[in-house]
Design a protein around this motif. Sequence first.
Motif, mmCIF file in Angstrom:
data_model
loop_
_atom_site.group_PDB
_atom_site.id
_atom_site.type_symbol
_atom_site.label_atom_id
_atom_site.label_comp_id
_atom_site.label_asym_id
_atom_site.label_seq_id
_atom_site.Cartn_x
_atom_site.Cartn_y
_atom_site.Cartn_z
ATOM 1 N N ASN A 158 -47.310 -24.051 24.327
ATOM 2 C CA ASN A 158 -46.296 -23.871 25.371
ATOM 3 C C ASN A 158 -45.086 -23.083 24.881
ATOM 4 O OD1 ASN A 158 -47.835 -25.362 27.159
ATOM 5 N ND2 ASN A 158 -46.688 -27.260 26.850
ATOM 6 N N HIS A 159 -44.925 -23.022 23.553
ATOM 7 C CA HIS A 159 -43.712 -22.395 22.990
ATOM 8 C C HIS A 159 -44.059 -21.306 21.989
ATOM 9 C CE1 HIS A 159 -41.410 -25.450 25.031
ATOM 10 N NE2 HIS A 159 -42.100 -26.402 24.437
ATOM 11 N N TYR A 171 -42.832 -26.555 17.701
ATOM 12 C CA TYR A 171 -42.958 -27.388 18.890
ATOM 13 C C TYR A 171 -41.733 -27.292 19.801
ATOM 14 C CZ TYR A 171 -46.676 -29.342 16.027
ATOM 15 O OH TYR A 171 -47.793 -29.487 15.244
ATOM 16 N N LYS A 218 -51.164 -28.367 22.216
ATOM 17 C CA LYS A 218 -50.783 -27.923 23.560
ATOM 18 C C LYS A 218 -49.295 -27.601 23.619
ATOM 19 C CE LYS A 218 -50.737 -29.462 28.384
ATOM 20 N NZ LYS A 218 -51.085 -30.591 29.315
ATOM 21 N N ILE A 219 -48.480 -28.450 23.003
ATOM 22 C CA ILE A 219 -47.030 -28.221 22.985
ATOM 23 C C ILE A 219 -46.710 -26.942 22.226
ATOM 24 C CG2 ILE A 219 -44.811 -29.115 22.161
ATOM 25 C CD1 ILE A 219 -46.043 -31.958 22.570
ATOM 26 N N GLU A 220 -47.371 -26.761 21.094
ATOM 27 C CA GLU A 220 -47.163 -25.520 20.326
ATOM 28 C C GLU A 220 -47.510 -24.305 21.171
ATOM 29 O OE1 GLU A 220 -48.730 -23.308 16.225
ATOM 30 O OE2 GLU A 220 -49.500 -25.296 16.767
ATOM 31 N N GLN A 234 -41.595 -31.166 32.004
ATOM 32 C CA GLN A 234 -42.382 -30.712 30.853
ATOM 33 C C GLN A 234 -41.752 -31.093 29.521
ATOM 34 O OE1 GLN A 234 -43.530 -26.502 30.669
ATOM 35 N NE2 GLN A 234 -43.332 -26.553 28.448
ATOM 36 N N LEU A 235 -40.465 -30.796 29.349
ATOM 37 C CA LEU A 235 -39.829 -31.074 28.067
ATOM 38 C C LEU A 235 -39.751 -32.569 27.784
ATOM 39 C CD1 LEU A 235 -36.951 -28.429 28.009
ATOM 40 C CD2 LEU A 235 -39.214 -28.299 26.941
ATOM 41 N N GLU A 244 -41.973 -34.824 28.834
ATOM 42 C CA GLU A 244 -43.322 -35.262 28.482
ATOM 43 C C GLU A 244 -43.713 -34.777 27.091
ATOM 44 O OE1 GLU A 244 -46.174 -34.556 31.626
ATOM 45 O OE2 GLU A 244 -44.596 -34.830 33.133
ATOM 46 N N GLU A 245 -43.299 -33.572 26.724
ATOM 47 C CA GLU A 245 -43.578 -33.077 25.374
ATOM 48 C C GLU A 245 -42.900 -33.955 24.332
ATOM 49 O OE1 GLU A 245 -44.134 -28.279 26.347
ATOM 50 O OE2 GLU A 245 -42.319 -29.003 25.324
ATOM 51 N N TRP A 295 -44.828 -37.167 23.763
ATOM 52 C CA TRP A 295 -46.026 -36.989 22.939
ATOM 53 C C TRP A 295 -45.660 -36.773 21.469
ATOM 54 C CZ3 TRP A 295 -50.659 -38.509 23.656
ATOM 55 C CH2 TRP A 295 -51.227 -38.551 24.928
ATOM 56 N N GLN A 352 -52.639 -32.863 21.788
ATOM 57 C CA GLN A 352 -51.385 -32.795 22.535
ATOM 58 C C GLN A 352 -50.337 -31.960 21.787
ATOM 59 O OE1 GLN A 352 -50.966 -33.735 25.588
ATOM 60 N NE2 GLN A 352 -52.958 -34.733 25.794
#
Length: 455
Positions: free
Chosen positions: A452-453, A299, A448-450, A97-98, A100-101, A104, A445
């Motif tokens: 996730n955190h 992010y 989405k990352i935001e 995950q990290l 791929e983030e 992006w 994208q």
Amino acid sequence: MKKNLLSFGFLFLNLFCPGFSQTYLISNVNILSMENEQVLNNHSIFVVDGKIQKIAPMTEPFASNLNHVIEGNGSYVYPGLAEFHSHIPVAQNGDTQLQEEAMWMYLANGVLRVRGMIGHASHLPLKVKIDAGELDGPRLLLSGPSFSGSSVSSPEQAEQMVRDEQAAGYDHLKLHPGLEMDEFLAISKTAKELGIPFGGHVSLDVGLEASLRGGYKSIEHMDGYIEAMIPDYSRVLDSKIAGPFTMLLVNEADLSKLPALVDLTLETKAWIAPTFTLFDRYFGSKPAEEYRNIPEMKYMSAEQVQSWINAKTPYEQSGVLTKEHVKPYLEFRNMLFMTLHKAGVPVLMTSDSPQVFNVPGFSIHHEIELMSKAGMSNFEILKSGSVNPARYFDQEDEWGLIIAGASADFVLVENNPLEDLNTLKKSYMVVMKGEIYDRSELKKQLDKIEGNHKR
């Protein structure tokens, strides 16, 4: 892989049949090819199978049956940026995950090439998947696990480590501090034999001169120059006296030694990687807590941000990062950088992300601002993130330029970057090996990352 190919910003896209990402025309754009400072106004770019097939003025007609057309409406196209000192996240227990983030975040900021500078086995399959089109991301060029006082135990073990990393498929070797001279010489000899480039920090027992003469291709953080100018080297060896990166001894540097160091850098054809933003943020006088809630930190995980605060706080508590210490040190680094640059030492765009308060992709724009403040021209800044990285790996005709035959790697922005560097912060469209990422897809994208955190 599905891409969002709907209209975005001021760009308009005609979609009439499948296979768009393979063959299309981008019309009515102004092109910074980076071959020189000339802007090719009112041109078109014809892309076929991920390559730039042709670049021509708008007055030159293309085939009348060409159905896939992007109307650029006067936007500016440049080859994108580089992050040539990255600490790519490690996949933990197969969790990518990290990684791929980070990929992006680089793409969303127009960063199309990344040199990993602290390697891990999980980086190799990441590169393979990106190259195969299974994951989205910039072009990766990877260093292996670093050579340091803690990872190297003897010249023989160092030699084998070089051979192992070259055989594993890494593109570069990274050297950290703590190496003994005989260990360094073993690394140098073996790397030259195998034809794999290496660079990094300068070990105190090796020194800048031996590092350059031994074949360092890149001097990361411009390390070793201040130390080489301190008359009493024993003070450099005492970390309590010298401080991090010898910042507390900067006023003792003998500038009469600098011309010879510049000449040696040119003679040995070494490159410099300044990482201005690392020093501005990690070793700057701005308190660590003030970085906690700056916009791009959303992010990153709360744990990561806290770890960065924890890394800087001891320097603050010890009294090292006062304005009285920081200001002359950062000014000296600016002077050193411009002296090397004006003499013709090639520069790589580097921000050391993700590293203390440097968020992938976003930190490159801080680096650009600091390079500009140091006195570098807009063209040379863009060159450090396009032509130079490709040239570093002897791949100049393959990417880093917008020319026929090169990979279709480029970014569209609203204004001319030669006049407005801030326009680089807002990519309207990113093209990577011919694949198109529009602004809405990049925002999706990042959102989405935001998410996730969420704090």
